[in-house]
Design a protein around this motif. Structure first.
Motif, PDB file in Angstrom:
ATOM      1  N   LEU A  58       0.716  -1.170  -0.066  1.00 43.40           N
ATOM      2  CA  LEU A  58      -0.118  -0.022   0.125  1.00 43.40           C
ATOM      3  C   LEU A  58       0.761   1.299   0.070  1.00 43.40           C
ATOM      4  CD1 LEU A  58      -2.747  -0.894   2.670  1.00 43.40           C
ATOM      5  CD2 LEU A  58      -3.046  -0.443   0.183  1.00 43.40           C
ATOM      6  N   LEU A  59       1.795   1.238   0.734  1.00 38.08           N
ATOM      7  CA  LEU A  59       2.849   2.492   0.902  1.00 38.08           C
ATOM      8  C   LEU A  59       3.275   2.560  -0.412  1.00 38.08           C
ATOM      9  CD1 LEU A  59       4.253   4.645   2.723  1.00 38.08           C
ATOM     10  CD2 LEU A  59       6.014   2.800   3.079  1.00 38.08           C
ATOM     11  N   ALA A  60       4.023   1.507  -1.088  1.00 34.60           N
ATOM     12  CA  ALA A  60       4.792   1.646  -2.365  1.00 34.60           C
ATOM     13  C   ALA A  60       3.638   2.354  -3.497  1.00 34.60           C
ATOM     14  CB  ALA A  60       5.426   0.432  -2.644  1.00 34.60           C
ATOM     15  N   PHE A  61       2.426   1.652  -3.299  1.00 36.21           N
ATOM     16  CA  PHE A  61       1.419   1.948  -4.187  1.00 36.21           C
ATOM     17  C   PHE A  61       1.210   3.472  -4.412  1.00 36.21           C
ATOM     18  CE2 PHE A  61      -3.149   2.707  -5.432  1.00 36.21           C
ATOM     19  CZ  PHE A  61      -3.016   2.162  -6.677  1.00 36.21           C
ATOM     20  N   PHE A  62       1.057   4.047  -3.031  1.00 37.47           N
ATOM     21  CA  PHE A  62       0.432   5.466  -2.887  1.00 37.47           C
ATOM     22  C   PHE A  62       1.774   6.178  -3.213  1.00 37.47           C
ATOM     23  CE2 PHE A  62      -3.119   3.610  -0.391  1.00 37.47           C
ATOM     24  CZ  PHE A  62      -4.079   4.204  -1.277  1.00 37.47           C
ATOM     25  N   VAL A  63       2.867   5.889  -3.086  1.00 38.73           N
ATOM     26  CA  VAL A  63       3.876   6.986  -3.355  1.00 38.73           C
ATOM     27  C   VAL A  63       4.279   6.694  -4.650  1.00 38.73           C
ATOM     28  CG1 VAL A  63       6.466   6.645  -3.332  1.00 38.73           C
ATOM     29  CG2 VAL A  63       5.367   6.283  -1.259  1.00 38.73           C
ATOM     30  N   PHE A  64       3.915   5.717  -5.680  1.00 36.99           N
ATOM     31  CA  PHE A  64       4.022   5.954  -7.093  1.00 36.99           C
ATOM     32  C   PHE A  64       2.922   6.616  -7.685  1.00 36.99           C
ATOM     33  CE2 PHE A  64       6.470   1.786  -7.224  1.00 36.99           C
ATOM     34  CZ  PHE A  64       7.623   2.253  -7.073  1.00 36.99           C
ATOM     35  N   ILE A  65       1.713   6.643  -7.199  1.00 31.93           N
ATOM     36  CA  ILE A  65       0.329   7.282  -7.345  1.00 31.93           C
ATOM     37  C   ILE A  65       0.720   8.830  -7.128  1.00 31.93           C
ATOM     38  CG2 ILE A  65      -1.930   7.949  -6.931  1.00 31.93           C
ATOM     39  CD1 ILE A  65      -1.947   5.435  -8.661  1.00 31.93           C
ATOM     40  N   LYS A  66       1.148   9.179  -6.193  1.00 35.01           N
ATOM     41  CA  LYS A  66       1.738  10.409  -5.622  1.00 35.01           C
ATOM     42  C   LYS A  66       2.600  11.184  -6.497  1.00 35.01           C
ATOM     43  CE  LYS A  66       1.722  13.909  -2.517  1.00 35.01           C
ATOM     44  NZ  LYS A  66       0.528  14.798  -2.702  1.00 35.01           N
ATOM     45  N   LYS A  67       3.619  10.208  -7.108  1.00 34.18           N
ATOM     46  CA  LYS A  67       4.584  10.905  -8.028  1.00 34.18           C
ATOM     47  C   LYS A  67       4.313  10.668  -9.392  1.00 34.18           C
ATOM     48  CE  LYS A  67       8.810   9.664  -5.451  1.00 34.18           C
ATOM     49  NZ  LYS A  67       9.901   8.963  -5.579  1.00 34.18           N
ATOM     50  N   ARG A  68       2.880  10.420  -9.716  1.00 37.60           N
ATOM     51  CA  ARG A  68       2.594  10.161 -10.957  1.00 37.60           C
ATOM     52  C   ARG A  68       3.217   9.369 -12.061  1.00 37.60           C
ATOM     53  NH1 ARG A  68      -1.647  14.053 -11.986  1.00 37.60           N
ATOM     54  NH2 ARG A  68      -1.585  15.601 -10.506  1.00 37.60           N
ATOM     55  N   GLN A  69       3.548   8.143 -11.298  1.00 36.37           N
ATOM     56  CA  GLN A  69       4.182   6.980 -11.906  1.00 36.37           C
ATOM     57  C   GLN A  69       3.248   5.614 -12.131  1.00 36.37           C
ATOM     58  OE1 GLN A  69       7.702   6.654  -9.591  1.00 36.37           O
ATOM     59  NE2 GLN A  69       8.841   7.906 -10.733  1.00 36.37           N
ATOM     60  N   ASP A  70       2.170   5.864 -12.753  1.00 40.89           N
ATOM     61  CA  ASP A  70       1.007   5.168 -12.984  1.00 40.89           C
ATOM     62  C   ASP A  70       1.340   3.604 -13.471  1.00 40.89           C
ATOM     63  OD1 ASP A  70      -0.513   7.408 -12.365  1.00 40.89           O
ATOM     64  OD2 ASP A  70      -1.051   7.673 -14.482  1.00 40.89           O
ATOM     65  N   TYR A  71       2.364   3.472 -14.238  1.00 39.06           N
ATOM     66  CA  TYR A  71       2.730   2.339 -14.679  1.00 39.06           C
ATOM     67  C   TYR A  71       3.373   1.294 -13.422  1.00 39.06           C
ATOM     68  CZ  TYR A  71       1.198   3.012 -19.408  1.00 39.06           C
ATOM     69  OH  TYR A  71       0.330   3.291 -20.254  1.00 39.06           O
ATOM     70  N   ARG A  72       4.203   2.107 -12.757  1.00 38.84           N
ATOM     71  CA  ARG A  72       4.897   1.413 -11.459  1.00 38.84           C
ATOM     72  C   ARG A  72       3.724   1.096 -10.637  1.00 38.84           C
ATOM     73  NH1 ARG A  72      10.441   4.604 -10.312  1.00 38.84           N
ATOM     74  NH2 ARG A  72      11.506   4.054 -12.608  1.00 38.84           N
ATOM     75  N   ALA A  73       2.711   1.959 -10.347  1.00 42.81           N
ATOM     76  CA  ALA A  73       1.820   1.863  -9.330  1.00 42.81           C
ATOM     77  C   ALA A  73       0.973   0.319  -9.865  1.00 42.81           C
ATOM     78  CB  ALA A  73       0.835   2.742  -9.426  1.00 42.81           C
ATOM     79  N   ARG A  74       0.738   0.218 -11.236  1.00 45.44           N
ATOM     80  CA  ARG A  74      -0.158  -0.806 -11.669  1.00 45.44           C
ATOM     81  C   ARG A  74       1.022  -2.169 -11.509  1.00 45.44           C
ATOM     82  NH1 ARG A  74      -1.859   0.672 -18.099  1.00 45.44           N
ATOM     83  NH2 ARG A  74      -3.177   2.430 -17.387  1.00 45.44           N
ATOM     84  N   GLY A  75       2.153  -2.014 -11.738  1.00 47.33           N
ATOM     85  CA  GLY A  75       2.965  -3.238 -11.349  1.00 47.33           C
ATOM     86  C   GLY A  75       2.767  -3.634  -9.694  1.00 47.33           C
ATOM     87  N   VAL A  76       2.946  -2.874  -8.656  1.00 48.13           N
ATOM     88  CA  VAL A  76       2.527  -2.872  -7.577  1.00 48.13           C
ATOM     89  C   VAL A  76       1.267  -3.533  -7.362  1.00 48.13           C
ATOM     90  CG1 VAL A  76       2.382  -2.054  -5.254  1.00 48.13           C
ATOM     91  CG2 VAL A  76       4.302  -1.288  -6.348  1.00 48.13           C
TER      92      VAL A  76
END
Length: 93
Positions: A58-76
Motif C-alpha cells: 500500500l505504501l509503495a502504491f500510494f508513493v507511485f500514485i503521488k509521484k504520477r508513476q502510474d505504470y509502476r503503481a500498476r506493477g505493485v
C-alpha cells in the motif's frame, strides 16, 4: 512502459518480503524467521502472514500514485493481486 511495470512488480515483491519479515519478527516471539515460517505453515496460518506482509505494498502504491508513476503503481497492484490469489489458492490446497 514494460520497464516501468517491471519496476513496480519488483518493488511490490521487495515490499512484500520486507513486510513478511516484519510480520514474522512481530509474531515470532524472538524466534528466527525460518522457524516461524515453518511453524506457520504447519499450523495453517502462513497465508495470513503473507497477507500481512503485503500491507507495505500500500505504501509503495500510494508513493507511485503521488509521484504520477502510474505504470509502476500498476506493477505493485498486479503483484498484490497475484499474492492475494496465490494465498487464496494456497489456503484451499
Amino acid at each position: 512502459m514494460k520497464k516501468e511495470l517491471l519496476i513496480g512488480v519488483v518493488v511490490g515483491l521487495i515490499a512484500n518480503v520486507i513486510g513478511l519479515y516484519f510480520a514474522t519478527s512481530f509474531f515470532g516471539n524472538g524466534e528466527d524467521v525460518v522457524s516461524v515460517l515453518k511453524a506457520a505453515s504447519f499450523e495453517g496460518f502462513l497465508g495470513k502472514l503473507i497477507s500481512l506482509g503485503a500491507i507495505l505494498n500500500l505504501l509503495a502504491f500510494f508513493v507511485f500514485i503521488k509521484k504520477r508513476q502510474d505504470y509502476r503503481a500498476r506493477g505493485v497492484l498486479l503483484i498484490t493481486i497475484i499474492i492475494a490469489v496465490s494465498t487464496f489458492v494456497f489456503k484451499f490446497i
